[in-house]
Write an enzyme that holds these catalytic residues in place. Structure first.
Site, mmCIF file in Angstrom:
data_model
loop_
_atom_site.group_PDB
_atom_site.id
_atom_site.type_symbol
_atom_site.label_atom_id
_atom_site.label_comp_id
_atom_site.label_asym_id
_atom_site.label_seq_id
_atom_site.Cartn_x
_atom_site.Cartn_y
_atom_site.Cartn_z
ATOM 1 N N SER A 1 0.979 -1.599 -0.109
ATOM 2 C CA SER A 1 -0.217 -0.057 0.053
ATOM 3 C C SER A 1 0.907 1.198 0.269
ATOM 4 C CB SER A 1 -1.118 0.182 0.666
ATOM 5 O OG SER A 1 -0.584 -0.466 2.629
ATOM 6 N N ARG B 1 8.209 3.744 1.307
ATOM 7 C CA ARG B 1 9.007 4.709 2.200
ATOM 8 C C ARG B 1 10.854 4.701 1.915
ATOM 9 N NH1 ARG B 1 5.121 2.145 4.761
ATOM 10 N NH2 ARG B 1 6.716 0.177 3.742
ATOM 11 N N HIS C 1 13.304 -9.637 0.190
ATOM 12 C CA HIS C 1 11.800 -9.902 0.504
ATOM 13 C C HIS C 1 11.574 -9.013 1.981
ATOM 14 C CE1 HIS C 1 8.916 -13.274 2.211
ATOM 15 N NE2 HIS C 1 8.426 -11.625 1.385
ATOM 16 N N ASP C 2 10.985 -8.167 2.514
ATOM 17 C CA ASP C 2 10.850 -7.696 3.191
ATOM 18 C C ASP C 2 10.626 -8.198 4.258
ATOM 19 O OD1 ASP C 2 7.794 -9.030 2.971
ATOM 20 O OD2 ASP C 2 7.022 -7.471 2.387
ATOM 21 N N GLN D 1 -7.869 -3.230 6.783
ATOM 22 C CA GLN D 1 -7.502 -2.110 5.966
ATOM 23 C C GLN D 1 -8.666 -1.856 4.857
ATOM 24 O OE1 GLN D 1 -3.511 -3.430 4.432
ATOM 25 N NE2 GLN D 1 -2.619 -2.417 6.014
ATOM 26 N N GLY E 1 4.708 -2.704 11.499
ATOM 27 C CA GLY E 1 3.691 -1.651 11.402
ATOM 28 C C GLY E 1 2.656 -1.901 12.799
#
Length: 468
Positions: free
Chosen positions: A15, A18, A239-240, A307, A406
């Site tokens: 979404s 940063r 990969h996050d 979300q 987050g």
């Protein structure tokens, strides 16, 4: 080792994205977000796709912001979600659309794959959790729908690798993200060429796998001129989740981690993969991590459902208001399977939750309070089941759950997690993925001697709260 050097993590999620600068100061890692942009899906040729040109432009815009602030980074690392990719032709041009994992093109494709290799044998080779959107199924969908694209393809790059390519002109595949394709052999830790042949996928498009800390290269002359400086692009764990797990403020073997964001990823860090039938039946995955560690985890739908609900509510509630509403709804008992395919990309999440409850003979949530608590409670239940499965499969008990990312800011969910599991829960750091990305760049530059020293610095540097 302390210097005035800074490093740039470009962390792109489903979404938003940063640009975060990081540096070492008085023994602590400091960070500053300097640029943020939106990301999302759009329809293209009947498929849900990423706007890759938009992402590329935003990456450059964030680099320009570094110049504007006179904070030129020593190196830059990009991480994104897994499984999605682009194909390039011989001239380096993109072939076809950049379809997203939420697209429906892979429905039923698993049956085609299993005609070529049984599911049990596939898992025994790579130990990767079955998700219908894994790259293996996406490539098979291309074979069925537009085979000419694979015939013309010369290069396969996952999303962060393609963004690196646009910055440097160097096409380089990275190990941690490659493991999400379900095409990497867990034992050899490289592309499974025998599997590629079984699936009729061209070997030539898959390049050598490189580990985090590898240098991709300097910015191309064109990009350097555009942004106003030169720097070095370095591979983090692209990969996050691979980056987020590096930021867990404890030794991975000692605790369970929950990387909480649009997706939740819950598991442990291991040195040896578990590709057994028991592991497959529990649907665990063995994703590759930093320095050939393994992220033994489960993918869980995560905050995506929350979300989506929030977007549908008529009032733009603050997070605090959402927590209060969910608390009011604690009387509501219906729950859903958060990993059900109906929640992947519904036109209406409200309707999807209501339909699921009706379909399973449960009371249907009607109010915002009931909808919120239904999803919160369902997520916490899923986390608790996953904890129990980890302990069953490993034969170990874990006392601690570390929540990073987050979603660790969601006090209500953290409390439910503690309530449902009976474990000690620690929340933080929030920017886990960016921290892990920066940590790898600092390790490459010799700021820290090894991963353990880097993790100790994370403990000193960031607020980690015990959940009461």
């Amino acid at each position: 080792m302390e210097t005035n050097k800074c490093y740039l993590a470009i962390d792109i999620g489903a979404s938003s994205g940063r640009h975060i600068l990081g540096w070492l100061e008085n023994g602590k890692i400091r960070m500053e977000e300097i640029y943020r942009f939106q990301n999302g899906l759009h329809k293209e040729n009947g498929h849900l796709c990423w706007d890759i040109d938009h992402l590329a432009a935003e990456v450059v815009a964030g680099l320009k912001q570094c110049k504007k602030l006179d904070r030129v980074p020593t190196s830059v690392g990009i991480d994104t979600w897994g499984v999605d990719f682009v194909l390039l032709d011989a001239q380096g041009n993109r072939l076809g659309s950049s379809a997203a994992y939420r697209d429906s093109r892979t429905e039923g494709v698993d049956k085609i794959v299993y005609e070529k290799i049984p599911e049990k044998e596939l898992y025994a080779r790579n130990g990767i959790q079955k998700q219908i959107f894994n790259t293996i199924y996406q490539l098979t969908a291309i074979q069925q729908e537009t085979p000419e694209l694979l015939e013309r393809a010369e290069t396969f790059l996952m999303i962060p690798e393609y963004l690196n390519y646009l910055l440097t002109g160097v096409a380089m595949n990275e190990y941690t993200n490659a493991t999400t394709t379900q095409l990497v052999n867990a034992k050899t830790q490289t592309w499974d060429e025998e599997l590629l042949d079984l699936l009729d996928l061209p070997r030539k498009i898959f390049g050598e796998l490189h580990m985090p800390k590898s240098v991709v290269g300097p910015l191309s002359d064109k990009v350097a001129s555009l942004v106003g400086f030169q720097t070095t692009v370095v591979l983090p764990a692209t990969h996050d989740t691979g980056s987020a797990v590096l930021a867990v403020p404890a030794e991975g073997e000692e605790s369970i981690y929950l990387s909480s964001g649009t997706w939740s990823l819950m598991g442990i860090e291991r040195l040896i993969p578990d590709c057994t039938e028991i592991s497959r039946k529990h649907n665990f995955t063995n994703e590759g991590g930093y320095h050939y560690r393994y992220r033994y985890l489960k993918n869980i739908m995560g905050m995506w459902m929350m979300q989506s609900l929030r977007r549908e509510f008529k009032h733009a509630y603050t997070f605090e208001e959402l927590y209060q509403l969910a608390h009011i709804g604690r009387y509501f008992l219906s729950t859903v399977d958060v990993n059900d395919a109906s929640f992947l990309a519904p036109e209406s999440m409200i309707r999807a939750v209501q339909d699921y409850c009706e379909r399973t003979g449960q009371e249907k949530p009607e109010t915002e309070c009931e909808l919120l608590y239904c999803i919160y409670h369902s997520l916490a239940n899923c986390y608790a089941r996953t904890v129990a499965e980890i302990e069953e499969v490993t034969g170990r008990k874990y006392d601690i759950i570390n929540v990073v990312g987050g979603g660790c800011q969601d006090r209500f969910l953290n409390h439910l997690l503690k309530e449902e599991t009976g474990k000690k829960v620690y929340a933080g750091p929030v920017e886990g993925t960016a921290i892990g990305n920066l940590l790898v760049q600092m390790l490459r530059d010799g700021v820290f001697a090894d991963l353990n020293e880097g993790r100790r610095a994370i403990v000193r540097s960031f607020d980690v709260k015990k959940v009461d």
